[in-house]
Write a protein that holds these residues in place. Structure first.
Motif, PDB file in Angstrom:
ATOM      1  N   GLU A 315       0.968  -0.978   0.014  1.00  0.00           N
ATOM      2  CA  GLU A 315      -0.141   0.024  -0.168  1.00  0.00           C
ATOM      3  C   GLU A 315       0.978   1.134  -0.084  1.00  0.00           C
ATOM      4  O   GLU A 315       0.476   2.117  -0.732  1.00  0.00           O
ATOM      5  N   LEU A 316       1.960   1.275   0.773  1.00  0.00           N
ATOM      6  CA  LEU A 316       2.790   2.477   0.888  1.00  0.00           C
ATOM      7  C   LEU A 316       3.471   2.601  -0.623  1.00  0.00           C
ATOM      8  O   LEU A 316       3.840   3.604  -0.976  1.00  0.00           O
ATOM      9  N   GLY A 317       4.000   1.498  -1.231  1.00  0.00           N
ATOM     10  CA  GLY A 317       4.566   1.520  -2.611  1.00  0.00           C
ATOM     11  C   GLY A 317       3.686   1.998  -3.786  1.00  0.00           C
ATOM     12  O   GLY A 317       3.929   2.883  -4.509  1.00  0.00           O
ATOM     13  N   ALA A 318       2.348   1.584  -3.390  1.00  0.00           N
ATOM     14  CA  ALA A 318       1.216   2.318  -4.669  1.00  0.00           C
ATOM     15  C   ALA A 318       1.350   3.820  -4.531  1.00  0.00           C
ATOM     16  O   ALA A 318       0.958   4.386  -5.373  1.00  0.00           O
ATOM     17  N   LYS A 319       1.473   4.299  -3.248  1.00  0.00           N
ATOM     18  CA  LYS A 319       1.286   5.671  -3.143  1.00  0.00           C
ATOM     19  C   LYS A 319       2.484   6.420  -3.398  1.00  0.00           C
ATOM     20  O   LYS A 319       2.524   7.678  -4.004  1.00  0.00           O
ATOM     21  N   VAL A 320       3.832   5.962  -3.280  1.00  0.00           N
ATOM     22  CA  VAL A 320       5.170   6.680  -3.248  1.00  0.00           C
ATOM     23  C   VAL A 320       5.627   6.290  -4.623  1.00  0.00           C
ATOM     24  O   VAL A 320       6.162   7.150  -5.334  1.00  0.00           O
ATOM     25  N   PHE A 321       5.552   5.418  -5.275  1.00  0.00           N
ATOM     26  CA  PHE A 321       6.149   4.785  -6.616  1.00  0.00           C
ATOM     27  C   PHE A 321       5.362   5.167  -7.588  1.00  0.00           C
ATOM     28  O   PHE A 321       4.162   4.981  -7.308  1.00  0.00           O
ATOM     29  N   PRO A 322       6.009   5.184  -8.956  1.00  0.00           N
ATOM     30  CA  PRO A 322       5.041   5.498 -10.104  1.00  0.00           C
ATOM     31  C   PRO A 322       4.091   4.344 -10.197  1.00  0.00           C
ATOM     32  O   PRO A 322       4.378   3.221  -9.866  1.00  0.00           O
ATOM     33  N   PRO A 323       2.918   4.588 -10.804  1.00  0.00           N
ATOM     34  CA  PRO A 323       1.901   3.605 -10.890  1.00  0.00           C
ATOM     35  C   PRO A 323       2.164   2.604 -11.847  1.00  0.00           C
ATOM     36  O   PRO A 323       3.187   2.781 -12.647  1.00  0.00           O
ATOM     37  N   GLN A 324       1.501   1.583 -11.799  1.00  0.00           N
ATOM     38  CA  GLN A 324       1.625   0.464 -12.939  1.00  0.00           C
ATOM     39  C   GLN A 324       3.211  -0.293 -12.752  1.00  0.00           C
ATOM     40  O   GLN A 324       3.656  -0.875 -13.757  1.00  0.00           O
ATOM     41  N   GLY A 325       3.969  -0.001 -11.912  1.00  0.00           N
ATOM     42  CA  GLY A 325       5.369  -0.494 -11.921  1.00  0.00           C
ATOM     43  C   GLY A 325       5.408  -1.730 -10.948  1.00  0.00           C
ATOM     44  O   GLY A 325       4.201  -2.170 -10.279  1.00  0.00           O
ATOM     45  N   ASP A 326       6.390  -2.551 -11.101  1.00  0.00           N
ATOM     46  CA  ASP A 326       6.798  -3.780 -10.237  1.00  0.00           C
ATOM     47  C   ASP A 326       6.981  -3.604  -8.766  1.00  0.00           C
ATOM     48  O   ASP A 326       8.256  -3.209  -8.701  1.00  0.00           O
ATOM     49  N   LEU A 327       6.204  -3.560  -7.774  1.00  0.00           N
ATOM     50  CA  LEU A 327       6.454  -3.131  -6.629  1.00  0.00           C
ATOM     51  C   LEU A 327       7.522  -3.907  -5.816  1.00  0.00           C
ATOM     52  O   LEU A 327       8.301  -3.665  -5.122  1.00  0.00           O
ATOM     53  N   ALA A 328       7.431  -5.227  -6.386  1.00  0.00           N
ATOM     54  CA  ALA A 328       8.389  -6.046  -5.499  1.00  0.00           C
ATOM     55  C   ALA A 328       9.840  -5.891  -6.108  1.00  0.00           C
ATOM     56  O   ALA A 328      10.763  -5.591  -5.279  1.00  0.00           O
ATOM     57  N   ARG A 329       9.906  -5.719  -7.266  1.00  0.00           N
ATOM     58  CA  ARG A 329      11.345  -5.243  -7.745  1.00  0.00           C
ATOM     59  C   ARG A 329      11.668  -3.683  -7.360  1.00  0.00           C
ATOM     60  O   ARG A 329      12.964  -3.409  -7.099  1.00  0.00           O
ATOM     61  N   THR A 330      10.827  -2.943  -7.234  1.00  0.00           N
ATOM     62  CA  THR A 330      11.150  -1.774  -6.765  1.00  0.00           C
ATOM     63  C   THR A 330      11.750  -1.413  -5.246  1.00  0.00           C
ATOM     64  O   THR A 330      12.627  -0.980  -5.117  1.00  0.00           O
ATOM     65  N   TRP A 331      10.803  -2.322  -4.580  1.00  0.00           N
ATOM     66  CA  TRP A 331      11.330  -2.364  -3.056  1.00  0.00           C
ATOM     67  C   TRP A 331      12.644  -3.096  -2.968  1.00  0.00           C
ATOM     68  O   TRP A 331      13.303  -2.688  -2.178  1.00  0.00           O
ATOM     69  N   GLY A 332      12.670  -4.046  -3.593  1.00  0.00           N
ATOM     70  CA  GLY A 332      14.019  -4.632  -3.718  1.00  0.00           C
ATOM     71  C   GLY A 332      15.193  -3.761  -4.076  1.00  0.00           C
ATOM     72  O   GLY A 332      16.211  -4.040  -3.401  1.00  0.00           O
ATOM     73  N   SER A 333      15.128  -3.056  -5.132  1.00  0.00           N
ATOM     74  CA  SER A 333      16.081  -1.898  -5.477  1.00  0.00           C
ATOM     75  C   SER A 333      16.346  -0.988  -4.416  1.00  0.00           C
ATOM     76  O   SER A 333      17.319  -0.672  -4.234  1.00  0.00           O
ATOM     77  N   VAL A 334      15.174  -0.387  -3.907  1.00  0.00           N
ATOM     78  CA  VAL A 334      15.264   0.582  -2.957  1.00  0.00           C
ATOM     79  C   VAL A 334      16.092  -0.118  -1.691  1.00  0.00           C
ATOM     80  O   VAL A 334      16.960   0.704  -0.997  1.00  0.00           O
ATOM     81  N   GLY A 335      15.579  -1.331  -1.332  1.00  0.00           N
ATOM     82  CA  GLY A 335      16.498  -1.980  -0.261  1.00  0.00           C
ATOM     83  C   GLY A 335      17.925  -1.955  -0.404  1.00  0.00           C
ATOM     84  O   GLY A 335      18.714  -1.787   0.540  1.00  0.00           O
ATOM     85  N   CYS A 336      18.363  -2.538  -1.486  1.00  0.00           N
ATOM     86  CA  CYS A 336      19.545  -2.446  -2.037  1.00  0.00           C
ATOM     87  C   CYS A 336      20.440  -1.306  -1.709  1.00  0.00           C
ATOM     88  O   CYS A 336      21.518  -1.229  -1.194  1.00  0.00           O
ATOM     89  N   MET A 337      19.741  -0.120  -2.139  1.00  0.00           N
ATOM     90  CA  MET A 337      20.378   1.124  -2.393  1.00  0.00           C
ATOM     91  C   MET A 337      20.461   1.568  -0.570  1.00  0.00           C
ATOM     92  O   MET A 337      21.624   1.890  -0.263  1.00  0.00           O
ATOM     93  N   VAL A 338      19.679   1.237   0.222  1.00  0.00           N
ATOM     94  CA  VAL A 338      19.572   1.728   1.478  1.00  0.00           C
ATOM     95  C   VAL A 338      20.636   0.822   2.256  1.00  0.00           C
ATOM     96  O   VAL A 338      21.440   1.225   3.119  1.00  0.00           O
TER      97      VAL A 338
END
Length: 479
Positions: A315-338
């Motif tokens: 739900e947080l990713g749907a609000k923060v990240f661009p729509p229609q994106g792959d939230l699993a990969r997006t969160w995974g990528s952000v996690g790697c950066m952090v």
């Protein structure tokens, strides 16, 4: 006697400060650690092992891919919970490869640019991009041919007929004839470097085209920004990060631009004074950032609504990240950066990831990635299913109907664990000798191609190729 004893103890602690790199690191050891970037190799090696573990999970413990539930309704198993479930999060560790690729590939050019050696930086970029193409394609082709031979000899049949999801899904069928087999080999070699196609002889190679694409992104981005100041270069890269998110949505790639450009930004960050300023508080800051990064990387690719923590991220990713994106990969990528930020600001984390076992693991990370599929479909399958009698299995056939097929059933959990340990041990040995004996051959081929195509001949026949292959038009009015 007491002063002498204290002297021995102080000497022992001094050695511990330098060798272990723990909370007792002195200022010189901390400074050395903050200048060392070999930790990226250690982190890459860890990522390679977790990619392998994710495929093993898909073989024997598919339910761990989901965030819930275990044997008790509504209760997650231990390895379905955040961080523990990273054993099954292959997509997050592929993202780690991409971020580290962006980070490592720009370190030397950016250092040269910051030192005012722009021409040297441009030359280094061009040579690096050229070499990387060969160093990706040659080993991938060799691994494919090796797997193709094993397949055509019928040595994958037990894997293809065993009750292990990843094995029976991604194990190719023997070709009908050697003529057909050669055609299939060509198709497999081509599929590795074709978007949206999968090499049937080595499925994990699907990611290699994106690593190659990422190296081209690095080259193009540096070509555009190499003359900018570090601040403006970082600003442009931030724009690229958001811009590339739109590309990934349209092309459905694993956020290549997002991860690569972010890795480049992290490289710029590592060369500023910011990490050294945060180093004193890193014993508190780094554990938090590493935990947060691993938590983000734990976001499941399937059914995140099943658990409260993953549903919150969804739900947080749907609000923060661009729509229609792959939230699993997006969160995974952000996690790697952090997580990498947590490492960059910590001399202790850098030193820990630079230990010899992890550096060795980083050295063999690419062979591990290339070879593990072959070993899983051969040794792992043989050790697991040898002696098992095929049993009937009901599988869906469409329209609510089922059909019966025969597969080798899974043995006891103890035997599976022994099979995994034995086959993966053999794989690590093979990866070591691949890196020691096979990779240098590819290096020589790459160097020879570089000498020929760059015109770096020594006066011999190769050197004569430095002349233009096509005639050059002479301008009128000139001697």
């Amino acid at each position: 006697m007491r002063p002498k004893t204290n002297g021995y103890m102080n000497g022992y602690l001094d050695k511990a400060r330098v060798s272990v790199g723990g909370p007792f690191m002195d200022s010189s050891a901390q400074k050395s650690a903050m200048q060392d970037t070999s930790w990226a190799d250690g982190l890459r090696g860890i990522a390679a092992l977790f990619v392998v573990s994710s495929h093993i999970v898909l073989c024997f413990a598919r339910r761990l891919v989901l965030p819930c539930c275990g044997d008790i309704e509504g209760v997650s198993l231990l390895f379905q919970r955040p961080i523990f479930r990273l054993l099954a999060q292959g997509h997050s560790w592929v993202a780690m490869f991409l971020v580290l690729s962006g980070f490592v590939n720009v370190l030397k050019p950016i250092k040269l640019a910051r030192a005012g050696q722009v021409e040297s930086a441009l030359s280094n970029m061009a040579i690096s991009a050229f070499r990387r193409t060969f160093r990706l394609m040659l080993p991938a082709a060799a691994a494919t041919i090796q797997s193709w031979v094993i397949c055509q000899l019928g040595m994958y049949e037990m894997a293809r007929n065993g009750d292990a999801y990843w094995l029976y899904t991604y194990t190719p069928v023997m070709s009908y004839s050697w003529g057909t087999a050669l055609e299939d080999l060509v198709k497999g070699l081509r599929a590795t470097w074709t978007i949206w196609e999968v090499n049937p002889y080595d499925q994990p190679q699907w990611a290699l085209i994106y690593l190659l694409e990422g190296s081209m992104f690095v080259f193009c981005a540096l070509l555009m920004t190499i003359n900018l100041t570090p601040g403006w270069r970082t600003t442009v890269l931030i724009i690229f990060v958001f811009w590339s998110s739109d590309w990934s949505q349209k092309f459905h790639d694993p956020l290549v631009g997002f991860t690569i450009f972010s890795g480049m930004i992290l490289a710029e960050l590592s060369m500023t004074s910011i990490p050294e300023r945060f180093a004193p508080i890193s014993p508190l800051l780094t554990p938090f950032l590493v935990f947060l990064g691993l938590f983000f990387m734990s976001h499941p690719s399937d059914h995140p609504q099943q658990a409260a923590w993953s549903n919150y991220l969804e739900e947080l990713g749907a609000k923060v990240f661009p729509p229609q994106g792959d939230l699993a990969r997006t969160w995974g990528s952000v996690g790697c950066m952090v997580l990498i930020v947590g490492v960059i600001v910590s001399p202790h984390a850098r030193r820990l990831l630079s230990r010899k076992p992890l550096l060795w693991l980083g050295k063999v990370s690419f062979p591990i990635y290339l070879l593990h599929g072959t070993f899983m479909r051969s040794l792992l399958a043989w050790f697991t299913f040898a002696g098992q009698t095929p049993a009937p299995f009901e599988i869906p056939a469409g329209d609510g109907e089922t059909t019966t097929i025969h597969r080798y059933p899974q043995p006891s959990s103890f035997r599976i664990m022994l099979s995994i340990a034995a086959s993966m041990g053999c794989m690590l040995v093979a990866a070591h000798y691949w890196a020691k004996n096979v990779e240098p051959v590819f290096g020589k081929i790459t160097k020879k191609a570089e000498d020929i195509m760059f015109g770096k001949g020594d006066g011999s026949s190769a050197g004569n190729l430095g002349r233009p292959m096509l005639p050059v038009k002479k301008e009128q009015g000139r001697d």
